[in-house]
Motif scaffolding. Structure first.
Motif, short mmCIF file in Angstrom:
data_model
loop_
_atom_site.label_atom_id
_atom_site.label_comp_id
_atom_site.label_asym_id
_atom_site.label_seq_id
_atom_site.Cartn_x
_atom_site.Cartn_y
_atom_site.Cartn_z
N ASP A 1 0.85 -1.19 0.00
CA ASP A 1 0.00 0.00 0.00
C ASP A 1 0.89 1.25 0.00
N SER B 1 0.18 4.37 0.12
CA SER B 1 -0.25 5.38 1.09
C SER B 1 0.28 5.04 2.49
N TYR B 2 0.20 3.76 2.85
CA TYR B 2 0.71 3.31 4.14
C TYR B 2 2.23 3.50 4.19
N ARG C 1 2.98 7.12 4.87
CA ARG C 1 2.73 7.47 6.28
C ARG C 1 3.85 6.98 7.18
#
Length: 261
Positions: free
Chosen positions: A234, A236-237, A240
């Motif tokens: 992922d 996006s993960y 982050r």
């Protein structure tokens, strides 16, 4: 000759593992040694602004090398990094007046910020962080009991470290890694947290982010490919986690190296 900003003294007993040396700012002038008998020579040739001692399981000869640097070069601040930690070891480091004491695993920005603080000081010799300790006090500081008897036995979860280093880009199941260590999942989790001061999942994420940093230092790579390359499914993960650990986004980190090359 360029002024040496950081001397990195790598005194780990297991050199095959990734060194925290790779966290350093690429703009700094850094020299690296891994033999005790080379330290004084390096210090004399081009005195550094900061000395970093990296240990995994410090013993008396290795800690003596750090203490000798504090005796012979008292105005040079020292940062100590160690995998093995105890209250007694921390007290010993405090008494030899190391500037910072970091226990692995730590956030990369902790090390970078500590060194940057020292390098930003205009006159280290007049700053309280580098006041000269008394040689007699240093030599009378007893070594911690646990470093007097060293065992060659690796930690129970050492196979897990090696597995992560070679399979971090793949999907990793904790059950599989626990079996490599000859433990069930519950026992493995407890031992890993005790030995590394972080969960196995946290250790894996930190290692993947470390490898991502290495890749992002290449100005020709595509940032969007990095997440999958280091084992994140992922993006996006990944972003982050990268921001949480490094302090900036992957794109910002990559852009910095594109500008400097």
């Amino acid at each position: 000759m360029d002024v040496l900003q950081v001397l990195w003294v790598d005194l780990r007993s297991v050199q095959e593992q990734v060194s925290s040396y790779h966290y350093l700012n690429k703009e700094w002038t850094v020299s690296r040694v891994s033999h005790i008998d080379k330290i004084d020579q390096k210090m004399g040739e081009n005195p550094p602004k900061v000395v970093c001692f990296e240990f995994d399981y410090p013993d008396i000869p290795r800690l003596s090398a750090l203490r000798q640097v504090r005796c012979l070069f008292p105005s040079t601040p020292v940062i100590m990094l160690t995998k093995q930690h105890s209250e007694a070891l921390a007290v010993w480091a405090l008494r030899v007046q190391v500037w910072d004491y970091l226990v692995k695993p730590f956030q990369p920005q902790e090390l970078v910020a500590s060194i940057a603080t020292l390098l930003a000081a205009d006159e280290l010799s007049t700053n309280k962080i580098s006041q000269s300790p008394q040689r007699a006090n240093l030599l009378s500081n007893p070594f911690p009991p646990e470093v007097r008897i060293q065992t060659a036995q690796p930690k129970k979860t050492y196979p897990a470290e090696l597995f992560v280093e070679t399979h971090y880009h793949e999907k990793i199941y904790e059950e599989e890694v626990a079996q490599l260590c000859g433990l069930n999942v519950g026992t493995f989790s407890r031992h890993f947290k005790k030995e590394h001061k972080v969960t196995f999942r946290g250790y894996l994420i930190n290692y993947r982010i470390f490898k991502a940093r290495e890749l992002l230092e290449n100005p020709n790579v595509m940032v969007t490919d990095i997440a999958y390359t280091v084992g994140f499914n992922d993006p996006s993960y990944f972003t982050r986690m990268f921001r949480r650990i490094v302090g900036v986004s992957p794109s910002h980190y990559h852009q910095t190296y594109k500008i400097t090359t």
